[in-house]
Write an enzyme that holds these catalytic residues in place. Structure first.
Site, short mmCIF file in Angstrom:
data_model
loop_
_atom_site.label_atom_id
_atom_site.label_comp_id
_atom_site.label_asym_id
_atom_site.label_seq_id
_atom_site.Cartn_x
_atom_site.Cartn_y
_atom_site.Cartn_z
N LYS A 192 26.52 21.06 15.27
CA LYS A 192 27.74 20.32 15.68
C LYS A 192 28.22 19.72 14.32
O LYS A 192 29.41 19.46 14.38
CB LYS A 192 27.14 19.28 16.45
CG LYS A 192 26.58 19.44 17.80
CD LYS A 192 27.80 19.94 18.49
CE LYS A 192 27.64 20.18 20.07
NZ LYS A 192 28.40 20.57 20.65
N TYR A 206 20.50 21.67 16.70
CA TYR A 206 21.73 20.90 17.32
C TYR A 206 22.68 20.01 16.55
O TYR A 206 23.75 20.55 16.38
CB TYR A 206 21.16 19.99 18.52
CG TYR A 206 22.77 19.42 19.24
CD1 TYR A 206 23.11 20.28 20.27
CD2 TYR A 206 22.89 17.98 19.49
CE1 TYR A 206 24.12 19.78 21.21
CE2 TYR A 206 24.02 17.62 20.22
CZ TYR A 206 24.70 18.43 21.24
OH TYR A 206 25.58 18.22 22.00
N SER A 207 22.07 19.51 15.58
CA SER A 207 22.92 18.60 14.61
C SER A 207 23.43 19.31 13.46
O SER A 207 24.47 19.31 13.12
CB SER A 207 21.99 17.43 13.74
OG SER A 207 21.38 16.52 14.80
N ALA A 208 22.79 20.53 13.34
CA ALA A 208 23.46 21.41 12.51
C ALA A 208 24.51 22.08 12.92
O ALA A 208 25.59 22.36 12.33
CB ALA A 208 22.15 22.43 11.84
N ARG A 223 30.85 22.00 34.95
CA ARG A 223 30.17 20.64 35.21
C ARG A 223 30.32 19.49 33.77
O ARG A 223 30.85 19.90 32.94
CB ARG A 223 28.69 20.59 35.42
CG ARG A 223 28.01 21.74 34.53
CD ARG A 223 26.38 21.98 34.96
NE ARG A 223 25.71 22.57 33.93
CZ ARG A 223 25.02 22.12 32.97
NH1 ARG A 223 24.83 20.70 33.18
NH2 ARG A 223 24.36 22.76 32.22
#
Length: 240
Positions: free
Chosen positions: A156, A152-154, A11
């Site tokens: 990415k 999430y920032s870490a 998806r």
């Protein structure tokens, strides 16, 4: 027909990439973790475009399972020309109340998952002298950070660092490694966002389309992108 593995392709952005990959004449290998019904629907659309639409099921956070499934597929069907590491999760919370489980889940799926997927793929690419393509999906959060997304920032940002280092290692093999860093893309992941407020932060005053990310991914797969490596390409409507 060149095979391209797309993780998280049942998806959203992954599905859009899988469909565009098929339209461009590649044979997408479709990965999913749990939503088999959505994966089968994507496979049917891919097959209608003339591709095989092979389905692989594994949890990117599970190193042994991921390696086993990928190695079996390569043994049975041949090595991949390209791999697009798209699978990922978000589990947001302000840092003071960010639970250990939330940190671990995101890091293990998004960042460890990159290693788990690529490790069984890279040596076969090298051994078969494939002038291949590796594309990792990062995020605007990995470039500039985002409130409530320390985990999430870490993850990415880690993807970007890993891809840049791997690009150096593989350059002499003519295998390119690049990152795509989307901004706000109109998928299920933006549900619950204050749409009007978020759009004010985007100079183009709209969300991106999954198909636009897919078009960029397919360009990076192409022969024309053979001299592009170690790059992070943002697709964010001018957010920074």
């Amino acid at each position: 027909m060149k095979r391209v593995l797309i993780t998280g392709s049942s998806r959203g952005i992954g599905k859009a990439i899988a469909l565009e990959v098929a339209r461009q004449g590649y044979d997408p290998v479709l990965h999913y973790c749990g939503n088999r019904e959505a994966a089968l629907a994507t496979a049917a659309e891919v097959q209608a475009l003339g591709a095989t639409g092979t389905l692989l099921q594994f949890d990117c956070a599970d190193r042994v399972q991921t390696r086993t499934v990928i190695e079996n597929d390569i043994a049975q069907n041949g090595c991949y020309y390209g791999v697009i590491c798209n699978a990922g999760v978000a589990d947001d919370n302000p840092f003071p109340v960010l639970e250990e489980e939330q940190w671990d889940r995101v890091i293990r799926t998004d960042l460890d998952g990159l290693y788990n997927v690529l490790k069984p793929i890279v040596m076969p690419m090298i051994s078969e002298r494939i002038r291949g393509r590796i594309i990792a999906l990062s995020s605007i959060s990995g470039l500039v950070g985002n409130r409530g997304q320390v985990n999430y920032s870490a993850a990415k940002a880690g993807i970007i660092g890993a891809a840049k280092a791997l690009a150096i290692e593989l350059a002499k093999r003519n295998i390119t490694v690049n990152c795509i860093a989307p901004g706000i893309i109109d998928t299920d992941m933006i549900q619950g966002l204050p749409v009007d407020e978020v759009k004010k932060a985007i100079p183009m005053r709209r969300f991106g389309k999954a198909e636009e990310v897919a078009a960029l991914a397919c360009f990076l797969l192409s022969e024309n992108a053979g001299y592009i490596t170690r790059q992070v390409i943002s697709i964010n409507g001018g957010m920074f």
